[in-house]
Design an enzyme around this catalytic site. Structure first.
Site, PDB file in Angstrom:
ATOM      1  N   LYS A 171       0.862  -1.186   0.000  1.00 31.16           N
ATOM      2  CA  LYS A 171       0.000   0.000   0.000  1.00 31.16           C
ATOM      3  C   LYS A 171       0.887   1.221   0.000  1.00 31.16           C
ATOM      4  CE  LYS A 171      -4.446   0.898   0.134  1.00 31.16           C
ATOM      5  NZ  LYS A 171      -5.541  -0.003  -0.288  1.00 31.16           N
TER       6      LYS A 171
ATOM      7  N   ASP B 236      -7.193   4.259  -4.234  1.00 24.15           N
ATOM      8  CA  ASP B 236      -7.825   4.060  -2.930  1.00 24.15           C
ATOM      9  C   ASP B 236      -8.463   5.418  -2.617  1.00 24.15           C
ATOM     10  OD1 ASP B 236      -7.846   1.939  -0.562  1.00 24.15           O
ATOM     11  OD2 ASP B 236      -7.536   3.862   0.393  1.00 24.15           O
TER      12      ASP B 236
HETATM   13  P1  NDP Z   1     -13.147   7.605  -2.281  1.00 19.68           P
HETATM   14  O1  NDP Z   1     -12.099   8.607  -2.089  1.00 19.68           O
HETATM   15  O2  NDP Z   1     -13.755   7.425  -3.627  1.00 19.68           O
HETATM   16  O3  NDP Z   1     -14.340   7.859  -1.258  1.00 19.68           O
HETATM   17  C1  NDP Z   1     -14.130   7.845   0.114  1.00 19.68           C
HETATM   18  C2  NDP Z   1     -15.449   8.103   0.810  1.00 19.68           C
HETATM   19  O4  NDP Z   1     -15.275   7.870   2.206  1.00 19.68           O
HETATM   20  C3  NDP Z   1     -15.923   9.546   0.682  1.00 19.68           C
HETATM   21  O5  NDP Z   1     -17.316   9.580   0.725  1.00 19.68           O
HETATM   22  C4  NDP Z   1     -15.322  10.191   1.914  1.00 19.68           C
HETATM   23  O6  NDP Z   1     -15.982  11.361   2.362  1.00 19.68           O
HETATM   24  C5  NDP Z   1     -15.457   9.081   2.926  1.00 19.68           C
HETATM   25  N1  NDP Z   1     -14.421   9.250   3.946  1.00 19.68           N
HETATM   26  C6  NDP Z   1     -13.084   9.198   3.748  1.00 19.68           C
HETATM   27  N2  NDP Z   1     -12.421   9.450   4.881  1.00 19.68           N
HETATM   28  C7  NDP Z   1     -13.364   9.672   5.801  1.00 19.68           C
HETATM   29  C8  NDP Z   1     -13.318   9.985   7.154  1.00 19.68           C
HETATM   30  N3  NDP Z   1     -12.147  10.145   7.814  1.00 19.68           N
HETATM   31  N4  NDP Z   1     -14.499  10.112   7.819  1.00 19.68           N
HETATM   32  C9  NDP Z   1     -15.681   9.943   7.150  1.00 19.68           C
HETATM   33  N5  NDP Z   1     -15.781   9.656   5.849  1.00 19.68           N
HETATM   34  C10 NDP Z   1     -14.645   9.536   5.189  1.00 19.68           C
HETATM   35  O7  NDP Z   1     -12.520   6.221  -1.773  1.00 19.68           O
HETATM   36  P2  NDP Z   1     -12.990   4.721  -2.051  1.00 19.68           P
HETATM   37  O8  NDP Z   1     -14.466   4.664  -2.221  1.00 19.68           O
HETATM   38  O9  NDP Z   1     -12.126   4.181  -3.126  1.00 19.68           O
HETATM   39  O10 NDP Z   1     -12.564   3.991  -0.700  1.00 19.68           O
HETATM   40  C11 NDP Z   1     -13.466   3.802   0.397  1.00 19.68           C
HETATM   41  C12 NDP Z   1     -12.960   2.675   1.275  1.00 19.68           C
HETATM   42  O11 NDP Z   1     -12.886   1.464   0.515  1.00 19.68           O
HETATM   43  C13 NDP Z   1     -11.561   2.862   1.871  1.00 19.68           C
HETATM   44  O12 NDP Z   1     -11.524   2.234   3.131  1.00 19.68           O
HETATM   45  C14 NDP Z   1     -10.668   2.077   0.905  1.00 19.68           C
HETATM   46  O13 NDP Z   1      -9.472   1.668   1.523  1.00 19.68           O
HETATM   47  C15 NDP Z   1     -11.578   0.898   0.610  1.00 19.68           C
HETATM   48  N6  NDP Z   1     -11.302   0.149  -0.606  1.00 19.68           N
HETATM   49  C16 NDP Z   1     -11.232   0.768  -1.826  1.00 19.68           C
HETATM   50  C17 NDP Z   1     -11.003   0.018  -2.971  1.00 19.68           C
HETATM   51  C18 NDP Z   1     -11.012   0.627  -4.321  1.00 19.68           C
HETATM   52  O14 NDP Z   1     -10.887  -0.134  -5.285  1.00 19.68           O
HETATM   53  N7  NDP Z   1     -11.165   1.921  -4.484  1.00 19.68           N
HETATM   54  C19 NDP Z   1     -10.771  -1.433  -2.895  1.00 19.68           C
HETATM   55  C20 NDP Z   1     -10.957  -1.998  -1.572  1.00 19.68           C
HETATM   56  C21 NDP Z   1     -11.189  -1.211  -0.490  1.00 19.68           C
HETATM   57  P3  NDP Z   1     -15.280  12.807   2.197  1.00 19.68           P
HETATM   58  O15 NDP Z   1     -15.439  13.153   0.757  1.00 19.68           O
HETATM   59  O16 NDP Z   1     -16.022  13.696   3.124  1.00 19.68           O
HETATM   60  O17 NDP Z   1     -13.837  12.639   2.605  1.00 19.68           O
HETATM   61  O1  2IT Z   2      -7.816  -1.779  -0.706  1.00 18.27           O
HETATM   62  C1  2IT Z   2      -7.756  -2.225  -1.863  1.00 18.27           C
HETATM   63  O2  2IT Z   2      -7.869  -3.433  -2.106  1.00 18.27           O
HETATM   64  C2  2IT Z   2      -7.586  -1.260  -2.970  1.00 18.27           C
HETATM   65  N1  2IT Z   2      -7.546  -0.055  -2.722  1.00 18.27           N
HETATM   66  C3  2IT Z   2      -7.432  -1.756  -4.381  1.00 18.27           C
HETATM   67  C4  2IT Z   2      -6.025  -2.188  -4.640  1.00 18.27           C
HETATM   68  C5  2IT Z   2      -5.704  -2.541  -6.071  1.00 18.27           C
HETATM   69  O3  2IT Z   2      -4.516  -2.789  -6.304  1.00 18.27           O
HETATM   70  O4  2IT Z   2      -6.596  -2.577  -6.920  1.00 18.27           O
END
Ligand code: NDP
Ligand code: 2IT
Length: 449
Positions: free
Chosen positions: A129, A169
């Site tokens: 990461k 992420d």
């Molecule tokens: P985005 O940046 O697209 O969206 C993040 C969302 O979470 C926003 O709505 C944001 O709100 C909210 N958020 C972030 N930080 C906080 C906080 N401290 N308190 C409250 N809300 C918060 O990210 P993703 O959707 O890609 O990621 C969301 C989660 O999923 C993370 O935990 C990430 O690690 C996990 N994940 C993502 C993957 C991917 O492929 N993208 C794969 C697997 C897991 P705001 O705009 O107000 O910050």
């Molecule tokens: O938490 C996760 O699995 C991700 N943010 C996606 C990682 C990836 O390499 O697609």
């Protein structure tokens, strides 16, 4: 929760002593180590080779300065990270997070989780990461581009399709991947598609990668429901967050006949009894880069925006935390259980606190941890690497079918492994043990490295 044996307790103490102040990493490590007692008892060879101890120490940690200039010409400074945790199963693989809260402890917890998640996909990818304390909110496209170029100017030397393959992420989506890939291509003079995933469809990206984490989480829940003869049909669902994972989780729930009535961001949540209007939410979040509060204003009617409150006070049968770590605590878990919530699956990484997990366990709420439920994102990244390596591109339908099959297989393996190790129905133990054994066997085969 099972107690750890003496050996694992000593390893946990060492993790805390060697990584002071990194509370999220301690939390992620403890959760895995708490599951491993029966495995190390059955496999004394793991202890002999100190597999668990070595797994808890990243293979390589890179920390670097990221200077850039803002639109006013002022010098700005951030810190960049890449923790290459484990490459037993394949090249380092895992996302980049750009958020002001990022520090080494967050990147390490995410990299550690990624090892087991990537193992569960069954695909040849190791765990890593990275990210930065850069805050993309309120920055212009030009500022984001200059930051990404500076970040890649340092990071490129550690990457490569056989070495380390980042993706998105929090705060890193297709715009950032585009700037990062463009700069990598320029400074290496190589069109090495397999070096980053989450690319655009016209420049080496895969169908379904954008949707994959959210869709995959919902496919996983479908399997959990099917295991008790149930389905999404007619279910009231709450999804926290409103980013990439949340949006496509909502889309898939609606396609499968459920109704998502609330979603959120870090300022509060919106409640829409008619079901979230996804076209409007997508427009606000992806085109305007706006807030969920704008959703309430634009949709009007009975839609409520509730500021600075916990979304988990909204009654639901299924809860999908899709925002960030530790966003759902013990009190939230009790509220969910008291409202009749039956299934919780983590779209985010480690969104439930350890206390919340205990509450779910005791209340009989079926609980799927992120490393199993949200593995569809990284799995589809591995499918993107596969297409890049063969210079091929698959259809949406074919890729989506692969994703569905992978999520089904992870679900079944979690349940089978949990039963095999005396914890039937425990998705946490099943995911940790199944993810661990594959990595551990490869580490044993390689000798002491
Ligand atoms: P985005 O940046 O697209 O969206 C993040 C969302 O979470 C926003 O709505 C944001 O709100 C909210 N958020 C972030 N930080 C906080 C906080 N401290 N308190 C409250 N809300 C918060 O990210 P993703 O959707 O890609 O990621 C969301 C989660 O999923 C993370 O935990 C990430 O690690 C996990 N994940 C993502 C993957 C991917 O492929 N993208 C794969 C697997 C897991 P705001 O705009 O107000 O910050
Ligand atoms: O938490 C996760 O699995 C991700 N943010 C996606 C990682 C990836 O390499 O697609």
């Amino acid at each position: 929760m099972p107690l750890m044996d003496e050996n694992l307790t000593a390893i946990m103490d060492e993790v805390i002593a060697r990584n002071p102040g990194e509370t999220e990493f301690h939390q992620a490590a403890r959760e895995v180590l708490e599951s491993l007692g029966p495995v190390v008892a059955k496999h004394p060879e793991y202890a002999g080779a100190e597999v668990v101890r070595r797994l808890c120490e990243p293979e390589r940690q890179i920390i670097f300065r990221v200077p850039w200039t803002d639109d006013a010409g002022r010098v700005q400074l951030n810190r960049g990270f890449r923790v290459e945790f484990n490459s037993a199963l394949g090249p380092y693989k895992g996302g980049l997070r750009f958020h002001p809260s990022v520090y080494l402890g967050i990147i390490k917890f995410l990299g550690f989780e990624q090892i087991f998640k990537n193992s569960l996909t069954g695909l040849p990818i190791g765990g890593a990461k990275g990210g930065s304390d850069f805050d993309p909110k309120g920055k212009s496209d030009a500022e984001v581009m200059r930051f990404c170029q500076s970040f890649m100017t340092e990071l490129y030397r550690y990457l490569g399709e056989y070495t380390d393959v980042p993706a998105g992420d929090i705060g890193v989506g297709q715009r950032e991947i585009g700037y990062l890939f463009g700069h990598y291509k320029r400074i290496t003079n190589r069109y090495e598609s397999g070096t980053l995933t989450g690319k655009g469809l016209s420049w080496g990206g895969s169908q379904v990668r954008t949707e994959a984490t959210g869709y995959g989480t919902v496919y996983f829940v479908s399997e959990m429901l099917a295991a008790t003869g149930d389905s999404f049909d007619g279910k009231q669902v709450v999804v926290s967050g409103s980013g990439n994972v949340a949006i496509y989780a909502i889309e898939k729930v609606h396609q499968l006949g459920g109704r998502v009535v609330a979603c959120s961001d870090s300022n509060g949540y919106v409640f829409d009894d008619a079901g979230i209007d996804l076209e409007l939410l997508k427009e606000i979040k992806t085109e305007r880069r706006g807030r969920v509060e704008d959703y309430a204003t634009l949709r009007g009617g009975a839609v409520r925006h509730v500021k600075d409150a916990s979304i988990w006070e909204v009654p639901c049968e299924i809860a999908l935390p899709c925002a960030t770590q530790n966003e759902l605590n013990g009190a939230d878990a009790r509220t969910l259980a008291s409202h009749g919530c039956k299934v919780v699956a983590e779209g985010a990484n480690m969104p439930s606190t350890p206390e919340a997990a205990v509450v779910f366990h005791e209340a009989g709420v079926r609980f799927a941890p992120g490393k199993a439920a949200n593995a569809g994102g990284v799995a589809t990244s591995a499918l993107e690497m596969q297409q890049n390596a063969s210079r091929d591109s698959w259809t949406f339908e074919h890729t989506d079918e692969r994703l569905g099959a992978i999520m089904r297989s992870i679900h079944d393996r979690c349940l089978e492994t949990a039963s095999e190790y005396g914890r039937p129905g425990d998705y946490v133990a099943g995911a940790n043990i199944a993810g661990f054994t594959k990595v551990a066997d490869a580490m044993l085969a390689f000798g002491l490295i």
